[in-house]
Design an enzyme around this catalytic site. Structure first.
Site, PDB file in Angstrom:
ATOM      1  N   HIS A 232      94.099 -22.297  17.994  1.00 52.11           N
ATOM      2  CA  HIS A 232      94.846 -23.516  18.327  1.00 52.11           C
ATOM      3  C   HIS A 232      94.141 -24.446  19.293  1.00 52.11           C
ATOM      4  O   HIS A 232      94.682 -25.471  19.680  1.00 52.11           O
ATOM      5  CB  HIS A 232      96.234 -23.170  18.891  1.00 52.11           C
TER       6      HIS A 232
HETATM    7  N1  UDP Z   1     101.305 -14.805  20.723  1.00 55.39           N
HETATM    8  C1  UDP Z   1     102.494 -14.474  20.074  1.00 55.39           C
HETATM    9  N2  UDP Z   1     102.650 -14.822  18.765  1.00 55.39           N
HETATM   10  C2  UDP Z   1     101.675 -15.450  18.033  1.00 55.39           C
HETATM   11  C3  UDP Z   1     100.457 -15.773  18.714  1.00 55.39           C
HETATM   12  C4  UDP Z   1     100.307 -15.458  20.063  1.00 55.39           C
HETATM   13  O1  UDP Z   1     103.391 -13.862  20.670  1.00 55.39           O
HETATM   14  O2  UDP Z   1     101.880 -15.729  16.847  1.00 55.39           O
HETATM   15  C5  UDP Z   1     101.160 -14.430  22.161  1.00 55.39           C
HETATM   16  C6  UDP Z   1      99.934 -13.627  22.483  1.00 55.39           C
HETATM   17  O3  UDP Z   1     100.147 -12.242  22.269  1.00 55.39           O
HETATM   18  C7  UDP Z   1      99.761 -13.947  23.971  1.00 55.39           C
HETATM   19  C8  UDP Z   1     100.191 -15.404  24.039  1.00 55.39           C
HETATM   20  O4  UDP Z   1     101.004 -15.632  22.895  1.00 55.39           O
HETATM   21  O5  UDP Z   1     100.633 -13.180  24.758  1.00 55.39           O
HETATM   22  C9  UDP Z   1      98.985 -16.309  24.031  1.00 55.39           C
HETATM   23  O6  UDP Z   1      99.391 -17.613  23.930  1.00 55.39           O
HETATM   24  P1  UDP Z   1      98.479 -18.787  23.354  1.00 55.39           P
HETATM   25  O7  UDP Z   1      97.388 -18.227  22.522  1.00 55.39           O
HETATM   26  O8  UDP Z   1      99.406 -19.791  22.750  1.00 55.39           O
HETATM   27  O9  UDP Z   1      97.916 -19.484  24.677  1.00 55.39           O
HETATM   28  P2  UDP Z   1      96.592 -19.271  25.548  1.00 55.39           P
HETATM   29  O10 UDP Z   1      96.613 -17.852  26.021  1.00 55.39           O
HETATM   30  O11 UDP Z   1      95.423 -19.602  24.696  1.00 55.39           O
HETATM   31  O12 UDP Z   1      96.755 -20.221  26.677  1.00 55.39           O
END
Ligand code: UDP
Length: 392
Positions: A232
């Site tokens: 994303h």
């Molecule tokens: N996650 C989730 N469902 C999904 C994809 C990600 O629950 O379909 C969880 C993942 O396990 C982690 C969090 O969302 O705990 C990560 O969020 P994201 O990737 O949106 O943000 P980033 O960490 O890149 O800021």
């Protein structure tokens, strides 16, 4: 300082620094108000939950900016993480970064004037994190940043700007790994404001591990072996040419190993524009999943291809090989000691790494220090030590 607080995880020198922080103007005279947590997007909810539960005996409120608002990105997380409905939702969904940040700031200024928080607790690197630290600083309210000090060194990432500003303005900087302390001290942060507490996202994983393990055995309709994909970051998905290179690489991977790809809403819109239609028996495209199902998929997968920050950490904890489609990471500990490999921005580099994993040469790694499920209790002890906690 309150006597009963268990600060034994701090060295004598660190305890001295905490005392110095307590005596500093921002923390010397706590106002007796509630602790106010600010969240806005999916990864924030996973970080909020452990601290919210650890602070259950105390007065606290949750404000949601509303950046992520639907069930798959927000509602299901509050349910699975046993979080109550937020006390206030600012409903700022949509709009540019400036619009979102500005609307959140206006809402928070009013909320802070009404609530008079003892301190504001912000998480990670999303727009509401930046907005809250700015408003708190101008209203002379102590701001506490959970997951401070992470740096990708890449200012083209909107999250990096949020990290830099939030850390510059926050009064207490709680880091998930020691590289965070080094970054903050190099940037001139006051030593007494920087404390290594560990990775709070892993607290949630540890607490829900029995449910995750159960879910992993119950997942239905999945191939025996599969690669889990989640993407994303704007640098990968916003530009059509870049996304087309990624989907071409995923087509090549799917010819060897089936793919399971729960699609982030930002990515879904771009994939629809591109018109990617891989064979359904090789690529399972779905909605974003709830937390327990998604971590269960990580656990069951052969490897994870991602550009997510949190997923780099969770795979390191779970010991699953992680291939990160980025040129930088703000979480170097996942590469230095964990199971993460930074691939750069050429999606064609995924397949050769995957072939190594298929031949049993995947990177295993080890779990970093203080990624142990107890970070929220360490934070609670620090907040108690600063006399910021009032009985509920
Ligand atoms: N996650 C989730 N469902 C999904 C994809 C990600 O629950 O379909 C969880 C993942 O396990 C982690 C969090 O969302 O705990 C990560 O969020 P994201 O990737 O949106 O943000 P980033 O960490 O890149 O800021």
């Amino acid at each position: 300082m309150t006597e009963a607080v268990d600060l034994s995880f701090l060295s004598p020198e660190e305890r001295g620094l905490l005392e110095r922080l307590h005596a500093s103007p921002r923390f010397a005279a706590p106002n007796g108000g509630p602790l106010v947590h600010i969240v806005g997007a999916r990864p924030n909810f996973v970080k909020l939950a452990p601290l919210f539960h650890a602070l259950a005996p105390y007065r606290q409120k949750v404000i949601h900016s509303g950046q992520h608002y639907d069930r798959s990105m927000s509602g299901s997380f509050f349910e699975i993480l046993d979080l109550p409905e937020p006390d206030l939702n600012l409903s700022v969904a949509g709009g540019s970064h400036a619009e979102q940040t500005a609307k959140t700031m206006i809402g928070l200024e009013q909320a802070f004037a009404a609530e008079r928080p003892a301190a504001v607790i912000v998480y990670g690197d999303v727009n509401s994190t930046l907005a809250a630290s700015l408003v708190a600083a101008k209203m002379h309210i102590p701001a506490i940043h959970v997951e401070a000090g992470l740096r990708s060194g890449d200012r083209d990432m909107p999250e990096e700007i949020n990290r830099l500003v939030t850390d510059r303005l926050s009064d207490l900087l709680l880091t998930p790994s020691r590289d965070g302390n080094a970054n903050l001290l190099n940037e001139g942060a006051a030593p007494e404001s920087v404390m290594f507490v560990g990775n709070i996202m892993i607290d949630t994983l540890v607490r829900l591990l029995p449910k995750i393990e159960q879910a992993a055995t119950e997942l239905e309709g999945l191939p025996e072996r599969f690669v889990l994909v989640t993407l994303h970051r704007p640098s990968n998905v916003d530009d059509t040419a870049s996304l087309a290179r990624i989907t071409a690489a995923l087509d090549d991977i799917a010819a060897k190993v089936p793919i399971v790809f729960p699609v982030h809403p930002r990515t879904r819109a771009k994939l629809d524009e591109l018109g990617w239609a891989p064979p359904a028996d090789r690529v399972t495209l779905g909605e974003p999943l709830d937390y327990v199902s998604f971590v269960a998929l990580q656990k069951r997968s052969l490897a994870v291809v991602t550009d997510s920050g949190g997923v780099q950490e969770e795979t390191t904890f779970l010991g699953r090989p992680c291939l990160t489609l980025r040129t930088t990471t703000e979480r170097p500990v996942t590469v230095d000691s964990g199971s993460n490999i930074l691939l750069g921005d050429d999606p064609a580099s995924i397949l050769p790494e995957l072939e190594k994993i298929l031949s049993g040469q995947g990177k295993a790694g080890s779990v970093p220090e203080f990624w142990d499920g107890k970070t929220a209790y360490r934070i609670r002890a620090i907040l108690e030590g600063l006399d910021l906690c009032q009985p509920a």
